[in-house]
Scaffold this motif. Structure first.
Motif, PDB file in Angstrom:
ATOM      1  N   GLY A  28       0.347  -0.922   0.026  1.00  0.00           N
ATOM      2  CA  GLY A  28      -0.259   0.171   0.064  1.00  0.00           C
ATOM      3  C   GLY A  28       0.528   1.596  -0.034  1.00  0.00           C
ATOM      4  N   ALA A  29       0.412   2.485  -0.285  1.00  0.00           N
ATOM      5  CA  ALA A  29       1.062   3.820  -0.307  1.00  0.00           C
ATOM      6  C   ALA A  29       2.157   3.931   1.420  1.00  0.00           C
ATOM      7  CB  ALA A  29       0.081   4.819  -0.047  1.00  0.00           C
ATOM      8  N   ALA A  30       1.328   3.153   1.981  1.00  0.00           N
ATOM      9  CA  ALA A  30       2.433   3.650   3.798  1.00  0.00           C
ATOM     10  C   ALA A  30       3.040   2.480   3.568  1.00  0.00           C
ATOM     11  CB  ALA A  30       1.476   3.654   4.414  1.00  0.00           C
ATOM     12  N   ASP A  31       2.960   1.635   2.834  1.00  0.00           N
ATOM     13  CA  ASP A  31       4.089   0.430   3.160  1.00  0.00           C
ATOM     14  C   ASP A  31       5.345   0.857   2.946  1.00  0.00           C
ATOM     15  OD1 ASP A  31       1.955  -1.445   4.535  1.00  0.00           O
ATOM     16  OD2 ASP A  31       1.540  -2.105   2.852  1.00  0.00           O
ATOM     17  N   ARG A  32       6.503   0.160   3.792  1.00  0.00           N
ATOM     18  CA  ARG A  32       7.987   0.384   3.449  1.00  0.00           C
ATOM     19  C   ARG A  32       8.527  -1.223   3.622  1.00  0.00           C
ATOM     20  NH1 ARG A  32      11.274   4.850   6.618  1.00  0.00           N
ATOM     21  NH2 ARG A  32      11.956   4.014   4.121  1.00  0.00           N
ATOM     22  N   TRP A  33       8.615  -1.668   2.400  1.00  0.00           N
ATOM     23  CA  TRP A  33       9.588  -2.791   2.969  1.00  0.00           C
ATOM     24  C   TRP A  33      10.536  -3.389   2.181  1.00  0.00           C
ATOM     25  CZ3 TRP A  33       4.546  -5.752  -0.795  1.00  0.00           C
ATOM     26  CH2 TRP A  33       3.134  -5.945   0.151  1.00  0.00           C
ATOM     27  N   ALA A  34      11.726  -4.101   2.949  1.00  0.00           N
ATOM     28  CA  ALA A  34      12.451  -4.091   2.178  1.00  0.00           C
ATOM     29  C   ALA A  34      13.030  -5.262   1.505  1.00  0.00           C
ATOM     30  CB  ALA A  34      13.475  -4.790   3.647  1.00  0.00           C
ATOM     31  N   GLU A  35      13.516  -5.510   0.558  1.00  0.00           N
ATOM     32  CA  GLU A  35      13.876  -6.227  -0.818  1.00  0.00           C
ATOM     33  C   GLU A  35      13.779  -7.506  -0.331  1.00  0.00           C
ATOM     34  OE1 GLU A  35      17.008  -7.377  -3.867  1.00  0.00           O
ATOM     35  OE2 GLU A  35      17.723  -5.189  -2.787  1.00  0.00           O
ATOM     36  N   GLY A  36      12.670  -8.849  -0.580  1.00  0.00           N
ATOM     37  CA  GLY A  36      12.716  -9.982  -0.546  1.00  0.00           C
ATOM     38  C   GLY A  36      11.629 -10.055   0.480  1.00  0.00           C
ATOM     39  N   TYR A  37      10.838  -8.635   0.777  1.00  0.00           N
ATOM     40  CA  TYR A  37       9.991  -9.301   2.086  1.00  0.00           C
ATOM     41  C   TYR A  37       8.152  -8.662   0.473  1.00  0.00           C
ATOM     42  CZ  TYR A  37       6.251  -8.080   5.328  1.00  0.00           C
ATOM     43  OH  TYR A  37       5.351  -8.431   5.837  1.00  0.00           O
ATOM     44  N   PRO A  38       7.827  -8.986   0.847  1.00  0.00           N
ATOM     45  CA  PRO A  38       6.989 -10.679   1.353  1.00  0.00           C
ATOM     46  C   PRO A  38       8.024 -11.903   1.472  1.00  0.00           C
ATOM     47  CG  PRO A  38       5.306 -10.250   0.748  1.00  0.00           C
ATOM     48  CD  PRO A  38       5.852  -8.809   0.662  1.00  0.00           C
ATOM     49  N   GLY A  39       7.789 -12.153   1.988  1.00  0.00           N
ATOM     50  CA  GLY A  39       8.908 -13.873   1.447  1.00  0.00           C
ATOM     51  C   GLY A  39       7.444 -15.510   1.646  1.00  0.00           C
ATOM     52  N   ASP A  40       7.946 -16.202   1.002  1.00  0.00           N
ATOM     53  CA  ASP A  40       7.120 -17.593   1.041  1.00  0.00           C
ATOM     54  C   ASP A  40       6.113 -17.492   2.575  1.00  0.00           C
ATOM     55  OD1 ASP A  40       7.413 -17.488  -1.985  1.00  0.00           O
ATOM     56  OD2 ASP A  40       8.751 -19.053  -1.205  1.00  0.00           O
ATOM     57  N   GLY A  41       7.418 -17.626   3.159  1.00  0.00           N
ATOM     58  CA  GLY A  41       7.141 -17.414   4.764  1.00  0.00           C
ATOM     59  C   GLY A  41       6.009 -16.506   5.084  1.00  0.00           C
ATOM     60  N   ASP A  42       6.130 -15.852   4.682  1.00  0.00           N
ATOM     61  CA  ASP A  42       5.307 -14.039   4.969  1.00  0.00           C
ATOM     62  C   ASP A  42       4.232 -14.516   4.716  1.00  0.00           C
ATOM     63  OD1 ASP A  42       7.392 -12.580   6.461  1.00  0.00           O
ATOM     64  OD2 ASP A  42       8.679 -12.302   4.627  1.00  0.00           O
ATOM     65  N   VAL A  43       4.159 -14.627   2.925  1.00  0.00           N
ATOM     66  CA  VAL A  43       3.080 -14.956   2.769  1.00  0.00           C
ATOM     67  C   VAL A  43       2.001 -16.035   3.046  1.00  0.00           C
ATOM     68  CG1 VAL A  43       1.642 -15.623  -0.040  1.00  0.00           C
ATOM     69  CG2 VAL A  43       3.738 -13.914   0.552  1.00  0.00           C
ATOM     70  N   ALA A  44       2.871 -17.224   3.410  1.00  0.00           N
ATOM     71  CA  ALA A  44       1.853 -18.502   3.949  1.00  0.00           C
ATOM     72  C   ALA A  44       1.007 -17.751   5.384  1.00  0.00           C
ATOM     73  CB  ALA A  44       2.919 -19.926   4.244  1.00  0.00           C
ATOM     74  N   GLY A  45       2.534 -17.017   6.111  1.00  0.00           N
ATOM     75  CA  GLY A  45       1.171 -16.759   7.457  1.00  0.00           C
ATOM     76  C   GLY A  45       0.172 -15.884   7.836  1.00  0.00           C
ATOM     77  N   ALA A  46       0.688 -15.420   6.313  1.00  0.00           N
ATOM     78  CA  ALA A  46      -0.726 -13.970   5.711  1.00  0.00           C
ATOM     79  C   ALA A  46      -1.823 -14.427   5.466  1.00  0.00           C
ATOM     80  CB  ALA A  46      -0.445 -12.943   4.976  1.00  0.00           C
ATOM     81  N   ARG A  47      -2.065 -15.806   4.887  1.00  0.00           N
ATOM     82  CA  ARG A  47      -2.922 -16.511   4.270  1.00  0.00           C
ATOM     83  C   ARG A  47      -3.125 -17.302   5.640  1.00  0.00           C
ATOM     84  NH1 ARG A  47      -0.198 -18.676  -0.821  1.00  0.00           N
ATOM     85  NH2 ARG A  47      -0.771 -17.462  -2.513  1.00  0.00           N
ATOM     86  N   GLY A  48      -2.383 -17.874   6.442  1.00  0.00           N
ATOM     87  CA  GLY A  48      -3.096 -18.763   7.454  1.00  0.00           C
ATOM     88  C   GLY A  48      -4.064 -17.652   8.752  1.00  0.00           C
ATOM     89  N   PHE A  49      -3.644 -16.192   8.909  1.00  0.00           N
ATOM     90  CA  PHE A  49      -4.116 -15.429   9.435  1.00  0.00           C
ATOM     91  C   PHE A  49      -5.327 -14.986   9.309  1.00  0.00           C
ATOM     92  CE2 PHE A  49      -5.158 -10.916   9.674  1.00  0.00           C
ATOM     93  CZ  PHE A  49      -4.731 -10.592  11.182  1.00  0.00           C
ATOM     94  N   LEU A  50      -5.586 -14.915   7.480  1.00  0.00           N
ATOM     95  CA  LEU A  50      -6.454 -14.867   7.370  1.00  0.00           C
ATOM     96  C   LEU A  50      -7.922 -15.785   6.915  1.00  0.00           C
ATOM     97  CD1 LEU A  50      -5.394 -12.262   3.918  1.00  0.00           C
ATOM     98  CD2 LEU A  50      -6.659 -11.617   5.808  1.00  0.00           C
ATOM     99  N   GLY A  51      -7.749 -17.026   6.550  1.00  0.00           N
ATOM    100  CA  GLY A  51      -7.905 -18.192   7.132  1.00  0.00           C
ATOM    101  C   GLY A  51      -8.776 -17.794   8.662  1.00  0.00           C
ATOM    102  N   GLY A  52      -7.632 -17.859   9.611  1.00  0.00           N
ATOM    103  CA  GLY A  52      -8.235 -18.280  10.963  1.00  0.00           C
ATOM    104  C   GLY A  52      -9.020 -16.757  11.263  1.00  0.00           C
ATOM    105  N   CYS A  53      -9.102 -15.974  10.227  1.00  0.00           N
ATOM    106  CA  CYS A  53      -9.955 -15.142  10.465  1.00  0.00           C
ATOM    107  C   CYS A  53     -11.218 -15.068   9.691  1.00  0.00           C
ATOM    108  CB  CYS A  53      -9.487 -13.523   9.940  1.00  0.00           C
ATOM    109  SG  CYS A  53      -8.001 -12.230  11.151  1.00  0.00           S
ATOM    110  N   ALA A  54     -11.103 -15.825   8.619  1.00  0.00           N
ATOM    111  CA  ALA A  54     -12.851 -15.880   8.331  1.00  0.00           C
ATOM    112  C   ALA A  54     -13.414 -16.662   9.131  1.00  0.00           C
ATOM    113  CB  ALA A  54     -12.026 -16.707   6.718  1.00  0.00           C
TER     114      ALA A  54
END
Length: 166
Positions: A28-54
């Motif tokens: 997003g406009a306010a996001d500041r991400w280091a090179e390599g972020y998000p990685g595969d583990g970050d994406v998997a963690g975010a998916r798990g978080f979203l699944g748990g929220c749902a």
């Protein structure tokens, strides 16, 4: 509580919208991400978080966090709980950093803060695991106070029990 602060880091609690941006790898406009972020583990963690929220709604403090350096607010990884406490009042933790910041103690610093948060919530303890070949992650869990609890053909398991009244 939207963030945990350590000496060098901010563990920013993710919102579903932020997790969706991580899954899509579209900052997003306010996001500041280091090179390599998000990685595969970050994406998997975010998916798990979203699944748990749902499935169960907002997990509150037992959700996912983005690891940001306090000095420049750049996201360098993720850490969080794999859901709410289990029936034994244990949480499972996971974390990861972009390659460019590994070896600086950030993972240990972030994990200690997350474990302290769990303890403050009255949790009985925490569990985690690392691939057999991931010696760095094993050292992080040990440095944060977790102890070896066994292994299988793929991973080593770690555990930390909080003493009553701590």
């Amino acid at each position: 509580m939207d963030a945990l602060l350590t000496e060098r880091l901010e563990l920013h609690r993710l919102t579903p919208g932020e997790a969706e941006r991580i899954v899509g790898k579209v900052p997003g406009a306010a996001d500041r991400w280091a090179e390599g972020y998000p990685g595969d583990g970050d994406v998997a963690g975010a998916r798990g978080f979203l699944g748990g929220c749902a499935a169960h709604g907002d997990p509150g403090v037992f959700g996912a966090y983005e690891i940001r350096r306090r000095a420049d607010r750049v996201a360098v990884g993720g850490i969080g709980f794999h859901g709410p406490p289990d029936e034994g009042r244990f949480v499972t933790v996971g974390y990861g950093l972009v390659p460019g910041v590994r070896g600086q103690g950030y993972a240990t610093e972030a994990l200690r803060a997350l474990l302290q948060l769990a303890r403050a919530q009255g949790i009985a303890g925490a569990k985690g695991d690392a691939d057999l070949g991931n010696l760095a992650s094993q050292r992080v869990m040990e440095a944060a106070g977790m102890r070896y609890a066994g292994e299988d053909e793929r991973v080593r398991y770690y555990r930390l029990e909080f003493a009553a009244g701590e």
